[in-house]
Design an enzyme around this catalytic site. Structure first.
Site, PDB file in Angstrom:
ATOM      1  N   HIS A 295      82.333  58.645  19.957  1.00 50.03           N
ATOM      2  CA  HIS A 295      83.725  58.578  20.741  1.00 50.03           C
ATOM      3  C   HIS A 295      83.641  58.483  22.266  1.00 50.03           C
ATOM      4  O   HIS A 295      84.278  59.001  22.822  1.00 50.03           O
ATOM      5  CB  HIS A 295      84.479  60.064  20.471  1.00 50.03           C
ATOM      6  CG  HIS A 295      85.079  59.945  18.907  1.00 50.03           C
ATOM      7  ND1 HIS A 295      86.198  59.622  18.797  1.00 50.03           N
ATOM      8  CD2 HIS A 295      84.558  60.611  17.813  1.00 50.03           C
ATOM      9  CE1 HIS A 295      86.492  59.738  17.198  1.00 50.03           C
ATOM     10  NE2 HIS A 295      85.601  60.261  16.794  1.00 50.03           N
TER      11      HIS A 295
ATOM     12  N   GLU B 148      80.622  68.638  11.897  1.00 48.32           N
ATOM     13  CA  GLU B 148      79.521  68.148  11.562  1.00 48.32           C
ATOM     14  C   GLU B 148      78.347  68.270  12.068  1.00 48.32           C
ATOM     15  O   GLU B 148      77.149  68.087  11.381  1.00 48.32           O
ATOM     16  CB  GLU B 148      79.792  66.609  11.986  1.00 48.32           C
ATOM     17  CG  GLU B 148      80.750  65.625  11.174  1.00 48.32           C
ATOM     18  CD  GLU B 148      82.042  65.508  11.981  1.00 48.32           C
ATOM     19  OE1 GLU B 148      82.545  66.754  12.515  1.00 48.32           O
ATOM     20  OE2 GLU B 148      82.874  64.649  12.000  1.00 48.32           O
TER      21      GLU B 148
ATOM     22  N   ASP C 266      81.533  64.931  16.600  1.00 47.14           N
ATOM     23  CA  ASP C 266      82.263  64.488  15.246  1.00 47.14           C
ATOM     24  C   ASP C 266      82.204  62.890  15.247  1.00 47.14           C
ATOM     25  O   ASP C 266      82.037  62.083  15.944  1.00 47.14           O
ATOM     26  CB  ASP C 266      83.815  64.592  15.197  1.00 47.14           C
ATOM     27  CG  ASP C 266      84.456  64.130  16.170  1.00 47.14           C
ATOM     28  OD1 ASP C 266      83.971  64.166  17.553  1.00 47.14           O
ATOM     29  OD2 ASP C 266      85.775  63.788  16.172  1.00 47.14           O
ATOM     30  N   GLU C 267      82.197  62.433  13.873  1.00 50.99           N
ATOM     31  CA  GLU C 267      82.263  61.097  13.401  1.00 50.99           C
ATOM     32  C   GLU C 267      81.297  60.019  14.408  1.00 50.99           C
ATOM     33  O   GLU C 267      81.950  59.168  14.966  1.00 50.99           O
ATOM     34  CB  GLU C 267      83.722  60.518  13.864  1.00 50.99           C
ATOM     35  CG  GLU C 267      84.738  61.273  13.008  1.00 50.99           C
ATOM     36  CD  GLU C 267      86.283  60.617  13.106  1.00 50.99           C
ATOM     37  OE1 GLU C 267      87.047  60.548  12.323  1.00 50.99           O
ATOM     38  OE2 GLU C 267      86.627  60.580  14.321  1.00 50.99           O
ATOM     39  N   VAL C 268      80.111  60.443  14.015  1.00 44.04           N
ATOM     40  CA  VAL C 268      79.188  59.449  14.535  1.00 44.04           C
ATOM     41  C   VAL C 268      78.559  58.306  13.786  1.00 44.04           C
ATOM     42  O   VAL C 268      78.253  58.751  12.759  1.00 44.04           O
ATOM     43  CB  VAL C 268      77.698  60.483  15.238  1.00 44.04           C
ATOM     44  CG1 VAL C 268      76.799  59.563  15.725  1.00 44.04           C
ATOM     45  CG2 VAL C 268      78.265  61.313  16.046  1.00 44.04           C
TER      46      VAL C 268
END
Lengths: 547, 547
Positions: free
Chosen positions: A283, A396, A343-345
């Protein structure tokens, strides 16, 4: 104070609930088909709430708040604000009316409330709220006497908010308050609201208006998801290019140091913490525009393809930059916690980059890129540790096995949250729930009931595990909201979450809450918030008008 | 005018579309991940649109609209409005800038546009638009000359709107217009928007703002669903108790004769018809509060149970009341059509009432209450007939077999609309489609694409049947909207419907329209409408600020 309330049988919390249900049924035969809203009943529902039908009139002319034991900037500011919240723009007209003989004849002055006495035990000049704040308070209204007492100013603020909500207009148009005794404290210490100012920019003015709305619902943490892939509106003093190159419009769509300070101070005066989130290593696309060499170069075959991935943990510039940047963040945001995201890597770009591949080999990570993510987070966590700050992270980071401080707060946001809450609390971490409250998602009708009925402690676990639940956060991700609709989309849907996080667990029937939610919506409208209709046809005595 | 445009190959409608698609792909590599909006491309897309990259600067200091052949209140009003639409509040500052030597040096004056010449063939002083209005116009911009010509003022208004949309800010901050030739007319004559002011009240101020937004999208019918079960905010001169007893708050939540006249005049000046709907015999609960004896008394066993059903067609007071009431409506609303509703009539109450039962027997209706509904509608239609007005009705009236005037417009609103359109046009009626465009229903994401891709002529039928499709209407029923959110919920989702109803049938690819829709949204924001984001992350150069 005790004897006066011996007859308070009509107004216990459960009795009020029953009356609401009855009024719902009677409303069905009303030609206008709408549910009758309550009058002067607070939102969120206090822990203990007893009231009678005995009305006290409010004396606008002499009305004042007084503090006996302590001087405090927070209280003085609140007194001005809450006087206006009661009387609005009509305060002067009301004053004039009281001078007329007809008016004096119409209403007895006896029993009128001219003073609200506020008692706070601890000094509070310049205080900033924390996860450990004592937010409890007690409030009594009887025979024209109003007393609010609290250990800390934070409880006193909520007591003032509750008092203002007890005031309503009688059938004859007079401001009145029923005799009431309240003993109140929140069920959860962390009651948050996330705004995303990266997908779309939000004006400082609307951030402040939203803080006002939060205070009206006793939410106490503004989670400021301030930057993300799409834009970097935070103006850094150390790295000005982050916003001059990473914001949508550096002239008009950035938060200057003054803007940030204004948001923090405005929040502090309302008992609200500002927790800034600088999400990384994913992000972070917008960071790359102003901080060359921070992001991973993605490769297509043997050459960089011009696109970028997450932060590059292998460069020797990455962590010195982060150290300097977060040192600034820690100096700008006084809260004990910083939200680090995590998050969300996505691993695709890392996998394409030959330097990263070498590093993976050197570190013996094999092809487990979660290890590389852990490496990044561990270095970042150590930096924050050295700054003497705690951190909040998305789930995460824990899922990937990073070593974190014992006071770390883990925020659960994915589906299947019951299992995740069980898992995270089993590891002994303080936990926040967000999964149930993604208010950016919308659907037709009264969706607030689904937010209202989600209980963050309803998962398999010991009492010790349940006690690790600090509360939760509602999120308003910014893909489809900006200054045109963010406030009306949030409110009063966010009020449903606010009551869930404040009130006792058994205050959980939407049908019972509805007449009170309607009153809360109209109250918010009267106080300048465009809270949208969420319970079907109806009206408010004063409709919203843009300020 | 012809030779100058021989090189206009880059800008035909289809070419522009192709360029948009290409720009979409190039945008994917942009770190901010947003689609690049167009600059100075109109919405809705004109029938014929040719443009080049040759820019003409606009001379704010001398800028004026001129009319050669005709004097007309509508045009004079439009000139003031559209000058402001171009230059906004900055007009004066801009003027001052032009006086400075540096500014004069920076921009050449040659080719600047100082005048927009408007030519209208027919007189238009005091005109009111109709279903038969000629809305066509042509527009040319070349070498600093701008000409708009139209048969009727309605076309000229749309030409002015288009011209204003062609103006954009160049990279150096100057107002510019590209050389352009447009020949334009709407695909459908009836392009409507329904607002429901009964489920929630909407302020006159927001009705006017919405009319402004409609004009920005060339919608030309405001379908004012002004009363319904929940409230009766229309203040009748002949029957004042309808609103004094039937509105939510007679002091503040009614439309006075002055309010109604203001709405009609504001609309007329923008080429918008106001079609009022007074829905009956169902949806009339609020009428009953101020007009005793109008509604059917419902029975429980042998006694009235205190509740009411649809209008009572058996009483000898019903039709005289309706005659007087609609005579007033016809005198207040100048449009040639009145919307009579006629939808969703429940028979339960009629079935319970002994007087109705007797009447059914007397009329030999058996137990076919659809016959009674037809009887009511037939009487009402005859009344409107005698007032020399046409009517629009919801599809049920036709489904139930009432005899209606040949110029009746039937509005299709239920699902399975393709079959219904086929059926209604086969009977030779002019038809409107609403089914596809219930914008009150919301869902997460870019739902505008579904509105955009619904084509009202896509049903089985002859060319003659297709020709009976007058257009359509989008609806914003009021259960969950009021002054807090009605404009942001409508716009720019309603723009998708507006383009469907104006532009050629083959302008129908959402991916191609998207960059233009983003520009249109930002343009609307700049002009004071809180049009919400509907295409994901992004920004506008000027963000919305409440006025």
């Amino acid at each position: 104070m005790t004897s006066n309330f011996s007859k308070m049988v009509e107004g216990s919390r459960k009795m009020v609930s029953l009356l609401f249900v009855l009024s719902l049924f009677s409303a069905l035969s009303d030609a206008k088909l709408s549910v009758t809203p309550t009058k002067g009943v607070p939102w969120p529902m206090p822990m203990d709430y007893k009231t009678t039908g005995k009305q006290n009139t409010v004396d606008a002319a002499s009305f004042r708040f007084t503090t006996r034991s302590v001087e405090c900037d927070i209280l003085l500011d609140a007194y001005v604000r809450y006087r206006e919240a009661i009387f609005g723009r009509n305060a002067d007209r009301f004053h004039a009316m009281r001078q007329s003989p007809k008016f004096v004849q119409m209403f007895s002055q006896e029993g009128d409330i001219g003073e609200v006495s506020v008692d706070v035990s601890k000094p509070c000049q310049g205080s900033y709220p924390s996860l450990e704040s004592d937010e409890s308070y007690s409030l009594s209204v009887a025979n024209g006497q109003v007393m609010i007492s609290a250990q800390e100013v934070w409880g006193a603020l909520w007591g003032l908010e509750t008092f203002v909500q007890l005031v309503y207009k009688s059938d004859t148009g007079e401001y009145v308050v029923n005799d009431t005794i309240i003993s109140d404290k929140p069920r959860f210490a962390h009651r948050g609201l996330l705004l995303d100012t990266s997908r779309h920019f939000l004006s400082t003015r609307n951030l402040l208006r939203n803080l006002d709305a939060m205070a009206q619902n006793k939410l106490n943490v503004f989670h400021w998801h301030i930057v993300d892939d799409q834009s970097f509106p935070y103006e850094s003093m150390a790295f000005p290019e982050l916003s001059s190159k990473g914001s949508y419009f550096p002239e008009s769509q950035v938060y200057t140091p003054t803007d940030v300070a204004e948001v923090i101070e405005f929040a502090r005066l309302r008992g609200i913490r500002v927790v800034a989130e600088f999400d990384s290593p994913g992000h972070t696309q917008s960071w790359g525009l102003g901080q060359k060499g921070f992001l991973t170069e993605c490769y297509s075959g043997e050459k960089p393809d011009g696109s970028y991935g997450p932060a590059d943990p292998t460069l020797n510039t990455t962590f010195p930059f982060l150290k300097q940047f977060f040192a600034e963040v820690a100096s700008v945001f006084p809260d004990q916690y910083i939200h680090l995201g995590g998050d969300e890597v996505s691993f695709t770009c890392w996998q394409s980059n030959p330097v990263i591949k070498d590093f993976m080999q050197k570190m013996s990570y094999g092809t487990n890129y979660a290890k590389l993510e852990e490496y990044y987070m561990q270095n970042l966590l150590d930096i924050i540790n050295s700054l003497k700050r705690g951190y909040i992270i998305w789930q995460e980071v824990i899922d990937n096995g990073a070593k974190v401080r014992p006071d770390t707060v883990v925020e659960v946001w994915k589906g299947g949250w019951e299992e995740e809450m069980e898992k995270v609390t089993k590891q002994g971490y303080k936990t926040l729930l967000a999964s149930c409250w993604y208010l950016n998602y919308i659907s037709y009708g009264s969706d607030w009931t689904t937010y209202y009925t989600c209980d963050p402690q309803k998962f398999n676990g010991t009492d010790a595990q349940k006690a690790l639940v600090m509360g939760g956060e509602l999120t308003m991700w910014g893909e489809y909201v900006d200054d045109t609709n963010v406030l009306s989309r949030l409110w009063p849907r966010a009020s449903a979450v606010a009551e869930r996080l404040w009130s006792p667990q058994d205050v959980n029937f939407p049908l019972v809450a509805q007449p009170r939610l309607i009153e809360q919506r109209c109250r918010m409208i009267r106080r300048g918030i465009p809270a949208e209709p969420v319970t079907g046809p109806g009206t408010c005595p004063v409709e919203y008008r843009e300020p």
